[in-house]
Enzyme design. Structure first.
Site, PDB file in Angstrom:
ATOM      1  N   LYS A 189       7.101 -10.068   1.155  1.00 45.99           N
ATOM      2  CA  LYS A 189       7.323  -9.221   0.207  1.00 45.99           C
ATOM      3  C   LYS A 189       7.130  -7.530  -0.044  1.00 45.99           C
ATOM      4  CE  LYS A 189       7.656  -9.367  -4.042  1.00 45.99           C
ATOM      5  NZ  LYS A 189       7.587  -8.564  -4.815  1.00 45.99           N
ATOM      6  N   ASN A 190       5.706  -7.705   0.252  1.00 50.07           N
ATOM      7  CA  ASN A 190       4.404  -7.235  -0.846  1.00 50.07           C
ATOM      8  C   ASN A 190       3.797  -6.175   0.230  1.00 50.07           C
ATOM      9  OD1 ASN A 190       5.304  -7.624  -3.459  1.00 50.07           O
ATOM     10  ND2 ASN A 190       3.848  -9.122  -3.804  1.00 50.07           N
ATOM     11  N   CYS A 196       7.296  -3.889 -17.256  1.00 51.90           N
ATOM     12  CA  CYS A 196       8.269  -5.280 -16.872  1.00 51.90           C
ATOM     13  C   CYS A 196       9.002  -5.910 -17.645  1.00 51.90           C
ATOM     14  CB  CYS A 196       7.690  -5.255 -15.275  1.00 51.90           C
ATOM     15  SG  CYS A 196       6.646  -6.811 -15.355  1.00 51.90           S
ATOM     16  N   ARG A 214       2.683  -2.718 -17.859  1.00 56.59           N
ATOM     17  CA  ARG A 214       1.951  -2.567 -16.593  1.00 56.59           C
ATOM     18  C   ARG A 214       1.566  -1.500 -15.882  1.00 56.59           C
ATOM     19  NH1 ARG A 214       5.395  -6.074 -11.703  1.00 56.59           N
ATOM     20  NH2 ARG A 214       3.699  -5.781 -10.913  1.00 56.59           N
ATOM     21  N   ASP A 231       1.089 -14.928  -8.550  1.00 58.68           N
ATOM     22  CA  ASP A 231       2.131 -14.963  -8.362  1.00 58.68           C
ATOM     23  C   ASP A 231       2.253 -16.362  -7.945  1.00 58.68           C
ATOM     24  OD1 ASP A 231       2.243 -12.147  -8.665  1.00 58.68           O
ATOM     25  OD2 ASP A 231       2.186 -11.405  -6.062  1.00 58.68           O
ATOM     26  N   ARG A 264      15.305 -11.040  -4.553  1.00 57.86           N
ATOM     27  CA  ARG A 264      13.970  -9.819  -4.969  1.00 57.86           C
ATOM     28  C   ARG A 264      13.559 -10.303  -3.953  1.00 57.86           C
ATOM     29  NH1 ARG A 264      12.281  -6.849 -10.101  1.00 57.86           N
ATOM     30  NH2 ARG A 264      10.947  -5.769  -8.162  1.00 57.86           N
TER      31      ARG A 264
HETATM   32  N1  EPU Z   1      -3.739  -2.460 -13.587  1.00 57.46           N
HETATM   33  C1  EPU Z   1      -3.822  -1.627 -14.388  1.00 57.46           C
HETATM   34  N2  EPU Z   1      -3.557  -0.207 -14.174  1.00 57.46           N
HETATM   35  C2  EPU Z   1      -3.194   0.212 -12.854  1.00 57.46           C
HETATM   36  C3  EPU Z   1      -2.631  -0.427 -12.253  1.00 57.46           C
HETATM   37  C4  EPU Z   1      -2.738  -2.353 -12.948  1.00 57.46           C
HETATM   38  O1  EPU Z   1      -4.372  -1.600 -15.807  1.00 57.46           O
HETATM   39  O2  EPU Z   1      -2.756   1.545 -12.761  1.00 57.46           O
HETATM   40  C5  EPU Z   1      -3.697  -3.578 -14.515  1.00 57.46           C
HETATM   41  C6  EPU Z   1      -2.602  -4.158 -14.167  1.00 57.46           C
HETATM   42  O3  EPU Z   1      -2.002  -4.129 -15.684  1.00 57.46           O
HETATM   43  C7  EPU Z   1      -3.063  -5.898 -13.547  1.00 57.46           C
HETATM   44  C8  EPU Z   1      -3.839  -5.541 -13.071  1.00 57.46           C
HETATM   45  O4  EPU Z   1      -4.206  -4.427 -12.758  1.00 57.46           O
HETATM   46  O5  EPU Z   1      -3.893  -6.681 -15.189  1.00 57.46           O
HETATM   47  C9  EPU Z   1      -3.483  -5.924 -11.599  1.00 57.46           C
HETATM   48  O6  EPU Z   1      -2.159  -5.009 -11.272  1.00 57.46           O
HETATM   49  P1  EPU Z   1      -2.095  -4.662  -9.513  1.00 57.46           P
HETATM   50  O7  EPU Z   1      -1.602  -3.414  -9.792  1.00 57.46           O
HETATM   51  O8  EPU Z   1      -3.370  -5.301  -8.451  1.00 57.46           O
HETATM   52  O9  EPU Z   1      -0.125  -4.845  -9.979  1.00 57.46           O
HETATM   53  P2  EPU Z   1       0.821  -4.343  -9.132  1.00 57.46           P
HETATM   54  O10 EPU Z   1       0.193  -3.408  -8.189  1.00 57.46           O
HETATM   55  O11 EPU Z   1       1.642  -3.296 -10.038  1.00 57.46           O
HETATM   56  C10 EPU Z   1       0.859  -6.276  -7.390  1.00 57.46           C
HETATM   57  C11 EPU Z   1       2.342  -7.012  -6.310  1.00 57.46           C
HETATM   58  C12 EPU Z   1       3.045  -8.024  -7.956  1.00 57.46           C
HETATM   59  C13 EPU Z   1       1.669  -8.465  -7.616  1.00 57.46           C
HETATM   60  C14 EPU Z   1       0.024  -8.416  -8.531  1.00 57.46           C
HETATM   61  C15 EPU Z   1      -1.077  -8.959  -8.584  1.00 57.46           C
HETATM   62  C16 EPU Z   1       3.492  -5.365  -5.102  1.00 57.46           C
HETATM   63  C17 EPU Z   1       5.215  -4.905  -5.037  1.00 57.46           C
HETATM   64  N3  EPU Z   1       3.400  -5.798  -6.368  1.00 57.46           N
HETATM   65  O12 EPU Z   1       1.791  -5.511  -8.525  1.00 57.46           O
HETATM   66  O13 EPU Z   1       3.326  -8.745  -7.191  1.00 57.46           O
HETATM   67  O14 EPU Z   1       2.051  -9.580  -8.996  1.00 57.46           O
HETATM   68  O15 EPU Z   1       0.086  -6.568  -7.473  1.00 57.46           O
HETATM   69  O16 EPU Z   1      -1.472  -9.973  -6.832  1.00 57.46           O
HETATM   70  O17 EPU Z   1       2.541  -5.684  -4.454  1.00 57.46           O
HETATM   71  C18 EPU Z   1       5.778 -10.209  -6.951  1.00 57.46           C
HETATM   72  O18 EPU Z   1       5.682 -10.257  -6.132  1.00 57.46           O
HETATM   73  O19 EPU Z   1       5.889 -11.260  -7.967  1.00 57.46           O
HETATM   74  C19 EPU Z   1       4.996  -9.580  -7.905  1.00 57.46           C
HETATM   75  C20 EPU Z   1       4.932  -8.858  -9.310  1.00 57.46           C
END
Ligand code: EPU
Length: 420
Positions: free
Chosen positions: A22-23, A116, A121, A304, A396
């Site tokens: 998915k991701n 979320c 987030r 995850d 999802r």
């Molecule tokens: N963070 C910040 N600022 C930002 C972005 C992130 O502080 O601008 C922090 C977040 O709060 C968190 C950490 O950085 O503590 C990591 O977040 P990340 O940005 O890596 O997460 P994401 O890109 O929003 C993706 C996956 C998530 C998965 C996370 C962590 C996708 C579409 N989503 O989210 O997947 O949990 O990385 O590995 O790739 C899922 O599939 O169930 C899911 C939620």
């Protein structure tokens, strides 16, 4: 809204084919905005989030045709640059259109994602990174308005490693003028898949798979095709399904190299593993040993998989500590697991899970994708019947989960809202 009815107690046995990630799909689909033309993606999972991304792209003028596991995306007629609130609120990964739209068209209007289901987030790193590349960013009535002539390369250092921010800055930097260096880049396999896809399109990226990406911007990219990598979280979830039901499950079409942290923990629980190039066979022990887990960025244990791990530990022969260092609030499954008889105490981002002898079926509510997976796992082994409500969350991110589980011998059925 559909629900699942599970009669627990069946040992799962057999093989299950893992779908595309998915991701990875959610990152590669918006990358097609970077060049006009036709792209073919294979091993595309049939998921609600993938359909939501297709809907979002079609709002921008993209034509997405989906047949079984194959998507043909035509970006020749992109003529809008806005991701509306009603789609972004359904799926935060919509933020991925920001970087490519800005890089290719100089303008993007994307609804600001709110919190979320399990907590805040932020997207500050995406916005700060784009500003570093020269974008002007304003917030207007809940929308991020990003504008720029051609972006210019710069050094972007993330304080926190972020999958989404790395993806967005990478997609923006490939068309920027000059060189961008991303320090503390995410190295999750889905980001590596994105970088490899962009390279196939003609991007000049070095350091792929490392925490330092160097991108030399090019004037133009060309469309390319890609096969989605296997979904490591789906694979991990099915392995836990084997372990929790004291069964014997083989996940096929997966990449065991991306599962190392999960496999190490399953071994520590007492599972016997046979690992091939593209499969893992798990044989569960009679007694599950308690094993602590702390989620970390890749290659650590993934957040995850935290909910699914807690489900497994509810039946271990002792106490385990599960800590989520990525998302402090991602524990909405805990009160629902307690309804099934689990003994879990939550202290901020630390769950103390005391193994119980058995779980007992009940009605529970799924609150988000991975929480739903953990409730299914618990339901598979709980005595009697477990009803899981609001299972649209599971759709999802898990393709045909009930069919795959039934093929392994589970007694699970989906009841559509029309039937109750
Ligand atoms: N963070 C910040 N600022 C930002 C972005 C992130 O502080 O601008 C922090 C977040 O709060 C968190 C950490 O950085 O503590 C990591 O977040 P990340 O940005 O890596 O997460 P994401 O890109 O929003 C993706 C996956 C998530 C998965 C996370 C962590 C996708 C579409 N989503 O989210 O997947 O949990 O990385 O590995 O790739 C899922 O599939 O169930 C899911 C939620």
């Amino acid at each position: 809204m559909d629900k699942f009815i599970i009669r627990g107690g069946k040992k799962l046995k057999g093989k299950v084919e893992i779908s595309g990630a998915k991701n990875a799909a959610l990152a590669l689909m918006p990358a097609t905005l970077l060049s006009r033309g036709i792209y073919t993606f294979t091993n595309m999972p049939n998921l609600r989030d993938v359909r939501t991304m297709a809907t979002l792209l079609s709002r921008l003028g993209v034509d997405c045709k989906y047949r079984v596991h194959k998507m043909v995306i035509d970006t020749s007629s992109v003529n809008r640059y806005e991701a509306p609130y009603e789609l972004v609120k359904k799926m935060r990964a919509s933020i991925y259109v920001l970087g490519p739209l800005l890089a290719r068209y100089g303008y993007a209007k994307v609804s600001m994602p709110g919190g979320c289901a399990w907590g805040p987030r932020p997207i500050n790193l995406h916005l700060e990174g784009l500003k570093k590349l020269g974008a002007k960013i304003d917030l207007d009535q809940g929308y991020i308005i990003a504008q720029s002539k051609r972006l210019s390369g710069n050094n972007v250092t993330f304080d926190v490693s972020s999958v989404g921010a790395t993806g967005n800055i990478l997609m923006a930097a490939v068309l920027a003028k000059g060189t961008t260096i991303i320090e503390n880049a995410a190295i999750e396999p889905e980001i590596t898949a994105l970088a490899e896809f962009l390279s196939k399109m003609g991007a000049k990226i070095s350091g792929i798979g490392t925490r330092r990406l160097e991108i030399e911007g090019v004037d133009e990219l060309t469309p390319a095709d890609a096969r989605m990598i296997p979904d490591r979280i789906e694979a991990g979830t099915f392995l836990i399904a084997g372990a929790i039901t004291h069964g014997e499950v083989t996940v096929t079409e997966c990449n065991p190299e991306n599962l190392i942290a999960i496999l190490e923990k399953l071994r520590a629980v007492g599972c016997k593993l046979e690992i091939g190039v593209d499969y893992v066979k798990l044989k569960a022990p009679k007694k599950l040993k308690p094993v602590d887990v702390k989620t970390e960025i890749y290659p650590g244990f993934p957040t995850d998989m935290q909910a699914q791990w807690i489900a497994l530990m509810t039946l271990a022969s002792g106490t385990s500590i599960v800590t989520d260092t990525i998302y402090y609030d991602r524990f909405k499954h805990v009160p629902e697991l307690i309804r099934l008889g689990a003994d879990i105490e939550l202290h901020k981002n630390v769950a103390v899970v005391r193994g119980v002898r058995k779980l007992i079926g009940a009605k529970v509510m799924s609150t988000d994708l991975r929480a739903s997976a953990s409730l299914i796992l618990a339901g598979l082994v709980a005595e009697g019947t477990t009803e899981i409500l609001r299972i649209y969350h599971i759709d999802r991110g898990y393709e045909f989960i009930e069919k795959k589980l039934r093929a392994l011998g589970a007694d699970i059925r989906r009841v559509s809202s029309k039937e109750y």
